[in-house]
Structure formats: C-alpha cells, structure tokens
Design a protein around this motif. Sequence first.
Motif: not given
Length: 294
Positions: A163-168, A137-148
């Motif tokens: 920014m990347a968050w994962v709960s489990s 991926l080529r992202v000129t701004g923000r790359l955000m990932l979130k997984a439960s």
Amino acid sequence: MHLLGSKMKMVHETKVIAGGGVEAIRIQANPADINVSVGTGDDIHVLLEGKISESIANKLEFSVQQNGGILDIDIIKHQGKFFGVMATNLSLHVTVPPKIYDDFHVTSSSGDCVVNNIETKSYTGIASSGNHIAARLRVTGRLMLKASSGDMLVKNCHADSVMAWVSSGSVHIRDLTSKQAKYEASSGEIVLHTDQLEGSTECKVSSGNIRIRGKSFSGDLDCRATSGNVNIDSDAYPENLRVDCRVTSGSRKVRIGGLTATEKQKNSFSGVRGDAKANSICAVTTSGNISIMD
C-alpha cells in the motif's frame, strides 16, 4: 542545508547495540536523512553525523533505547524559541544484522530516506517532506509507504501486500512482486515497470498519469485517473482476459491480439479473450486518454 552566515557545529555520534535480542526496529528522524542497510556482524551500528546550527544544537535529542525486543532510534528537534539562522545537514546511518525482523518502521519528518536489503514480516515508511527509496526488501506481510511531499521509489522488492500513498509527488515501482497492491497519488504520477505484473493491483491518481509497462501480465488491474492519462503496455497478456475502459473527456485505444469487442462506443470499450473471469483490466478516466496495447 547550509545557510550563509550561520555558525555550524559538527556532529558525530555513534552507538552500538547487541542485535541478538532485537526483533523490531522503529526509526524516527527530524531533521535528518536516513540510510538503513544490512551489515555482516551481529551488532546494530547507529551513526549520526553532519552539521547543525549552534543556535539549535542544544535542542536536538539523539536517543537509542531498547525495550524488550523493540529498538527505538530517535532524532528529535524540540520546540522552542530560536534566535539567528537555523540550519541542519544531518545524516542518520543504521546498519543492522542480517535476519528476519518482526517489524520495521521508519519515519522521516524532513529529509530523504533510503532503506536497503531488509527482511521483515512488516515494513512501514512514512515521510512528511522528502523522498523515500526502498530497495531489495523482502516483506512476508504488508509493505506500507506514505508521503506528504516527495517521491517514492520501490525497486527489486517482494511483499505479500503493498500500500503506497503520496499527496504531492510520484510513485515509481520497478520489479516489485506482490499478491495485492494499491497505489494512490493526489498530485503526481504512478509508474509501474516490472517483468511480471501479477495479483491484484489498484492505481488511482487525482492529477497525474498512470503508466504501466511489463513483459507479462496476469491477475486484476484497476486504474483510475481524474485528470490524467492511463497507459498500459505489456508484451504478453493472458489468454483469458476481460478488458473494460471508459473515458468522460478524452480518447481510448485498445489493441490486444485476439480480443473480441463486446461493447464498443466512442467513450467506452469492453472486450474478452477466452474465459473473461480469469484476468481483468479496468481503466477509467474523467479527463484524459486511455491506451491499452500489446
């Protein structure tokens, strides 16, 4: 998923949209695996295929709608009372023209998601239950990932901020370049493997390890683990560097050539090499070991 004894209905639906006026794409799928890739033509091709239980087939809505420059692609399983066995084995394939999009948003409620070769100003990937893979991926701004619940894999990508968050689950980063990155896992590990780690990087885990491996390092690195180890290994550290580490219950080991200790105690260590204001490493564990090595 196919369950024994369920009557399955085959699904094969295609939609084609002219891609010239599409500047942003929003994909939402429940339940289906998502595969997004870049094609060679000017049109956007959307394919939904697989099998679904006959008992819920009429509750599944497949919608592709364009509103101005925004294209919405939705697979929705409507709520209601169902009788018999419920099973789905669906895949959503989206092929888009090569261009720089204003925004790309992918949400998967139940299923895996794979996104390849997208160029966009911002990217958001959200998964409730399933793995998320973002490649090239080529992202000129923000790359955000979130997984439960599920793992994240980000490889060969570039973004201004991440920014990347994962709960489990775990966060795996391979060959990602960014100016600013923040990774967090509640129950799982964070693994960074890259040729050059630069910029500002924060890693935080509640229960799990942080493992960082690279050929070179520059910038500011902050790693914190409540219950787990922190391991940082680089072939080359900058000539100007400050290192601070602290353990509450565990051991610490720091070995970087030319680093002069300014504080050295059983549970803490501080050291500098050259100008300590230029680059920094901070590692903190409550219950776990710290290793920072060259």
